[in-house]
Motif scaffolding. Sequence first.
Motif, PDB file in Angstrom:
ATOM      1  N   VAL A  44     -68.144 -12.211  -5.981  1.00 52.46           N
ATOM      2  CA  VAL A  44     -69.595 -12.002  -5.874  1.00 52.46           C
ATOM      3  C   VAL A  44     -69.955 -10.632  -6.435  1.00 52.46           C
ATOM      4  CG1 VAL A  44     -71.502 -11.784  -4.241  1.00 52.46           C
ATOM      5  CG2 VAL A  44     -69.801 -13.570  -3.929  1.00 52.46           C
ATOM      6  N   TYR A  45     -69.074  -9.647  -6.233  1.00 50.69           N
ATOM      7  CA  TYR A  45     -69.324  -8.309  -6.765  1.00 50.69           C
ATOM      8  C   TYR A  45     -69.331  -8.309  -8.295  1.00 50.69           C
ATOM      9  CZ  TYR A  45     -68.728  -6.550  -2.052  1.00 50.69           C
ATOM     10  OH  TYR A  45     -68.873  -6.309  -0.723  1.00 50.69           O
ATOM     11  N   ILE A  46     -68.490  -9.118  -8.903  1.00 53.97           N
ATOM     12  CA  ILE A  46     -68.490  -9.213 -10.368  1.00 53.97           C
ATOM     13  C   ILE A  46     -69.805  -9.833 -10.843  1.00 53.97           C
ATOM     14  CG2 ILE A  46     -67.409 -10.396 -12.331  1.00 53.97           C
ATOM     15  CD1 ILE A  46     -65.900  -7.948 -11.435  1.00 53.97           C
ATOM     16  N   LEU A  47     -70.289 -10.833 -10.122  1.00 57.21           N
ATOM     17  CA  LEU A  47     -71.582 -11.437 -10.489  1.00 57.21           C
ATOM     18  C   LEU A  47     -72.709 -10.423 -10.376  1.00 57.21           C
ATOM     19  CD1 LEU A  47     -71.273 -14.932  -8.786  1.00 57.21           C
ATOM     20  CD2 LEU A  47     -71.071 -14.383 -11.211  1.00 57.21           C
ATOM     21  N   PHE A  48     -72.690  -9.618  -9.301  1.00 60.72           N
ATOM     22  CA  PHE A  48     -73.698  -8.559  -9.158  1.00 60.72           C
ATOM     23  C   PHE A  48     -73.597  -7.560 -10.310  1.00 60.72           C
ATOM     24  CE2 PHE A  48     -73.920  -9.286  -4.377  1.00 60.72           C
ATOM     25  CZ  PHE A  48     -75.150  -9.900  -4.456  1.00 60.72           C
ATOM     26  N   ALA A  49     -72.387  -7.195 -10.682  1.00 59.77           N
ATOM     27  CA  ALA A  49     -72.200  -6.227 -11.768  1.00 59.77           C
ATOM     28  C   ALA A  49     -72.755  -6.771 -13.076  1.00 59.77           C
ATOM     29  CB  ALA A  49     -70.725  -5.886 -11.905  1.00 59.77           C
ATOM     30  N   VAL A  50     -72.468  -8.025 -13.365  1.00 55.66           N
ATOM     31  CA  VAL A  50     -72.975  -8.632 -14.606  1.00 55.66           C
ATOM     32  C   VAL A  50     -74.500  -8.650 -14.592  1.00 55.66           C
ATOM     33  CG1 VAL A  50     -73.110 -10.803 -15.896  1.00 55.66           C
ATOM     34  CG2 VAL A  50     -70.903  -9.968 -15.072  1.00 55.66           C
ATOM     35  N   TYR A  51     -75.070  -9.021 -13.450  1.00 62.84           N
ATOM     36  CA  TYR A  51     -76.529  -9.064 -13.364  1.00 62.84           C
ATOM     37  C   TYR A  51     -77.138  -7.672 -13.576  1.00 62.84           C
ATOM     38  CZ  TYR A  51     -81.205  -9.113 -11.501  1.00 62.84           C
ATOM     39  OH  TYR A  51     -82.550  -8.937 -11.354  1.00 62.84           O
ATOM     40  N   PHE A  52     -76.587  -6.664 -12.920  1.00 60.33           N
ATOM     41  CA  PHE A  52     -77.176  -5.327 -13.028  1.00 60.33           C
ATOM     42  C   PHE A  52     -76.911  -4.692 -14.385  1.00 60.33           C
ATOM     43  CE2 PHE A  52     -77.488  -5.584  -8.375  1.00 60.33           C
ATOM     44  CZ  PHE A  52     -78.821  -5.224  -8.256  1.00 60.33           C
ATOM     45  N   ILE A  53     -75.834  -5.045 -15.044  1.00 59.93           N
ATOM     46  CA  ILE A  53     -75.639  -4.573 -16.424  1.00 59.93           C
ATOM     47  C   ILE A  53     -76.679  -5.208 -17.330  1.00 59.93           C
ATOM     48  CG2 ILE A  53     -74.089  -4.722 -18.410  1.00 59.93           C
ATOM     49  CD1 ILE A  53     -71.775  -4.287 -16.426  1.00 59.93           C
ATOM     50  N   TYR A  54     -76.914  -6.503 -17.150  1.00 63.26           N
ATOM     51  CA  TYR A  54     -77.953  -7.176 -17.932  1.00 63.26           C
ATOM     52  C   TYR A  54     -79.321  -6.550 -17.645  1.00 63.26           C
ATOM     53  CZ  TYR A  54     -81.315 -10.735 -19.298  1.00 63.26           C
ATOM     54  OH  TYR A  54     -82.384 -11.383 -19.850  1.00 63.26           O
ATOM     55  N   ASP A  55     -79.600  -6.303 -16.376  1.00 67.51           N
ATOM     56  CA  ASP A  55     -80.872  -5.698 -15.991  1.00 67.51           C
ATOM     57  C   ASP A  55     -81.022  -4.306 -16.604  1.00 67.51           C
ATOM     58  OD1 ASP A  55     -83.334  -5.664 -14.440  1.00 67.51           O
ATOM     59  OD2 ASP A  55     -82.315  -4.205 -13.134  1.00 67.51           O
ATOM     60  N   GLY A  56     -79.955  -3.535 -16.582  1.00 67.26           N
ATOM     61  CA  GLY A  56     -80.001  -2.193 -17.157  1.00 67.26           C
ATOM     62  C   GLY A  56     -80.218  -2.206 -18.655  1.00 67.26           C
ATOM     63  N   VAL A  57     -79.577  -3.128 -19.343  1.00 63.70           N
ATOM     64  CA  VAL A  57     -79.743  -3.213 -20.798  1.00 63.70           C
ATOM     65  C   VAL A  57     -81.166  -3.637 -21.144  1.00 63.70           C
ATOM     66  CG1 VAL A  57     -79.019  -4.502 -22.846  1.00 63.70           C
ATOM     67  CG2 VAL A  57     -77.309  -3.577 -21.290  1.00 63.70           C
TER      68      VAL A  57
END
Length: 64
Positions: free
Chosen positions: A10-23
């Motif tokens: 779940v933490y990896i999914l959060f990381a992917v989402y927040f990287i996408y959000d940041g970009v």
Amino acid sequence: MSYLKYTQYVYILFAVYFIYDGVTKLNENNEGYPLSFVIAGMAIFMFFFRRRFVKRFDDRNKKQ
């Protein structure tokens, strides 16, 4: 406690989402992009921390 083996992803999914959000925020010139990258970094850290914790927990159970 077998669910701990799967909750770390779940933490990896959060990381992917927040990287996408940041970009996307970075491309739109919003000012909130550093926070998204910090949260993504924390999520990646938590993934590795949880993975190490689960491994240690499994090793302790195997010795008993």
